[in-house]
Each structure stands twice: as C-alpha cells, then as structure tokens.
Design a protein around this motif. Sequence first.
Motif, PDB file in Angstrom:
ATOM      1  N   THR A 127       0.842  -1.201   0.000  1.00 42.35           N
ATOM      2  CA  THR A 127       0.000   0.000   0.000  1.00 42.35           C
ATOM      3  C   THR A 127       0.879   1.254   0.000  1.00 42.35           C
ATOM      4  N   VAL A 128       1.947   1.213   0.783  1.00 47.45           N
ATOM      5  CA  VAL A 128       2.880   2.350   0.815  1.00 47.45           C
ATOM      6  C   VAL A 128       3.484   2.552  -0.579  1.00 47.45           C
ATOM      7  N   THR A 129       3.874   1.459  -1.208  1.00 46.04           N
ATOM      8  CA  THR A 129       4.473   1.534  -2.548  1.00 46.04           C
ATOM      9  C   THR A 129       3.482   2.132  -3.542  1.00 46.04           C
ATOM     10  N   GLU A 189      11.228  -0.774  -5.721  1.00 46.66           N
ATOM     11  CA  GLU A 189      10.159   0.002  -6.374  1.00 46.66           C
ATOM     12  C   GLU A 189       9.531   0.998  -5.409  1.00 46.66           C
ATOM     13  N   LEU A 190       9.672   0.775  -4.101  1.00 41.77           N
ATOM     14  CA  LEU A 190       9.230   1.771  -3.129  1.00 41.77           C
ATOM     15  C   LEU A 190      10.258   2.909  -3.049  1.00 41.77           C
ATOM     16  N   LEU A 191      11.514   2.560  -2.849  1.00 40.36           N
ATOM     17  CA  LEU A 191      12.558   3.580  -2.713  1.00 40.36           C
ATOM     18  C   LEU A 191      12.645   4.479  -3.943  1.00 40.36           C
ATOM     19  N   ASP A 192      12.358   3.933  -5.121  1.00 41.39           N
ATOM     20  CA  ASP A 192      12.440   4.708  -6.369  1.00 41.39           C
ATOM     21  C   ASP A 192      11.504   5.910  -6.369  1.00 41.39           C
ATOM     22  N   ASN A 193      10.431   5.852  -5.561  1.00 36.74           N
ATOM     23  CA  ASN A 193       9.451   6.945  -5.560  1.00 36.74           C
ATOM     24  C   ASN A 193       9.525   7.815  -4.313  1.00 36.74           C
ATOM     25  N   VAL A 194      10.602   7.684  -3.541  1.00 37.24           N
ATOM     26  CA  VAL A 194      10.771   8.489  -2.318  1.00 37.24           C
ATOM     27  C   VAL A 194      11.626   9.718  -2.643  1.00 37.24           C
TER      28      VAL A 194
END
Length: 300
Positions: free
Chosen positions: A144-146, A172-177
């Motif tokens: 959900t966070v991703t 894929e989460l870190l890529d959008n931070v």
Amino acid sequence: MAPRVVIVGSANMDLVGLSARLPLPGETVLGDDFMMTPGGKGANQAIAAARAGGQTVFLGAIGSDAFGVTINARLTAAGVDASGVRTSYGSSGVAVIMVDRSGENSIVVAPGANSSFTGLTESERRAIAEADVLVCQLEIPVETVTEAMRAARAAGTRTILNAAPARSLPPELLDNVDLLVVNEIEAATISGRSDIDMPALLALVPRVVLTLSGSGSRYADRSGTDAVVPAFPVEVLDTTAAGDAFTGALSVAWGEGRPLVEAVRWANAAGAACVRHVGASNALPTRDEIDALYASDPGA
Ligand code: ADP
C-alpha cells in the motif's frame, strides 16, 4: 495558503497499563493506573501535521469497534480531515502497552484493520494527487505504501517516507521516495550496514534526514549538502512520539516551500517541544509552540 499534506498510514488505540514493575510470564501484578490514547504513527503524524499548520488529510483504516469511533473523533478534533478513513469489519489496531515506574515497557501491537488497508481507491488516489506532500510510514502493508508513493510521483506530489519501524525496503518503493526520514537503527537496516553510510543511503533516495534524538538531526542530499542541525535544549519528560512530531512538522515546512535545512531546524523544534510533555498525541505541539521554540534557537 496552508500546504496540503496527505498521510497514508496506521491508526491504533494505545491501551497503557502502569505498574510498579512489569509482570513476569504467567504473573499478574496489581497496577497503578490505566490510560487509553489514540496512536499509531500514521494518525500521530497526521495530528502533528495539522497542529503544525498543514491542511491535513489522513487515509487509513479503523475497525468496526468503539476504538475506531474514538480514533476518528481524535483525528477530527485535531483538525485532520478523516472523512476518507476506511472502516473494516473487525478490530481496530490496538497496542497493549505495559509501563513500569522506571519507564521500561513491553508492548504487543495487534494491527487489526491496519493490515486490511490494501488496494487504494480512486478517491484515495485523487487525494494524494491533489496534495503538496505525501507522508507514509511502515505500519501498514508495504504494498500500500508503494502504491501511494507511485501515485504521488505520477501526480507531482512530493513524497516523504518515514521508514519506521525498521525493515528492508523493496526498490520500487525507494524509487518513488523524494525524502527519507530515518533514525540510526532504520538507516542501518535500509542500507544493510551496521554504521551510518550516508553515500549508500543517497544512492537509494535523493534526500535523507537522519534523526539523532537529543543530538538533533542531519540532512544530506545529492547536491552535496550534508549538515548537522543541532537539537533545541529542553527539559525531557517523555520522548514518545518525538519522531512523529518531527515528521509531521517537516512535511508542513517542506510543503510551504522552505529550504530543507531550515525545514529540518523547524522540525527539530517540533520534536523538542514534544519531549517536554508526557504522552503521545496530546504532546504533539501546535504551530505557535514550534515557532516560539524555533525563535529561541542559538544554532539558527
Ligand atoms: P525517533 O523517536 O523516531 O527515534 P528521535 O528520537 O531521533 O526520533 O527524535 C526526533 C527528533 O526530535 C530529533 O531529531 C530531535 O530534533 C527531537 N528530539 C528528540 N529527543 C530530543 C531531546 N532529548 N532533546 C531535544 N530534542 C529532541
């Protein structure tokens, strides 16, 4: 105009029993007192952002129980828009906390409705797209966070990940931070090292804030800035929720367009203002309290 902040995260009811000492396994001890307070990093950071002056929307899930009603009322009373909070059939998230007179604690967290918060709806995506800043933590499913981070990036909403509690993170989460907020334990877990390796963190995300408790924080980014921002000296009563006060205030200051080193200094004032009070959500400072402490800063 107040910046629009959306928090996607957890909401819990904290049930706190106070006793002279913690019970051993199988033992019952007679306690001193009991308190029930809404908590969870998501709800705390939403309250922190609203009190710091942000126009704040909280997206999360509560259960179909009395705790859910109280959590919702607490958010709304603090000025958070909780109209989009989901209610799922079953229990709200609950933290059962035992605290002894020395401040030592034992905690069981039952995530309840928080773990059913998956698959963002169209209106949740729209709220993220309309915001200036999105803030997430890691007390709801990481998928959900991703998804929330991806929706924000696609819409041009700035993203802050407070990577707590510590865990390793999918690429894929870190890529959008856009901005990672971590304490030393979380920083070590994410970079997979025992020491703090800022270049390794900056290889994963463009901007990092490392919170250092009574030593303040450190801000670094890919343009070469690496600054230690000193803490505000205060009398410490209870450090619960200092990180939530910090992250909520940081999201507001960054949403206002303040340069990040200055935003971090203001967030330090929020963290310090929080530790002067006992408790969690009641200790989250107002904008006036943050401004007053900020104005006293010898390091500014
Ligand atoms: P966490 O609870 O997430 O580990 P910290 O303990 O690092 O976060 O606290 C967050 C921020 O709150 C710090 O960066 C600092 O600015 C402020 N803070 C925390 N503890 C103190 C303290 N004892 N004195 C002054 N400021 C504090």
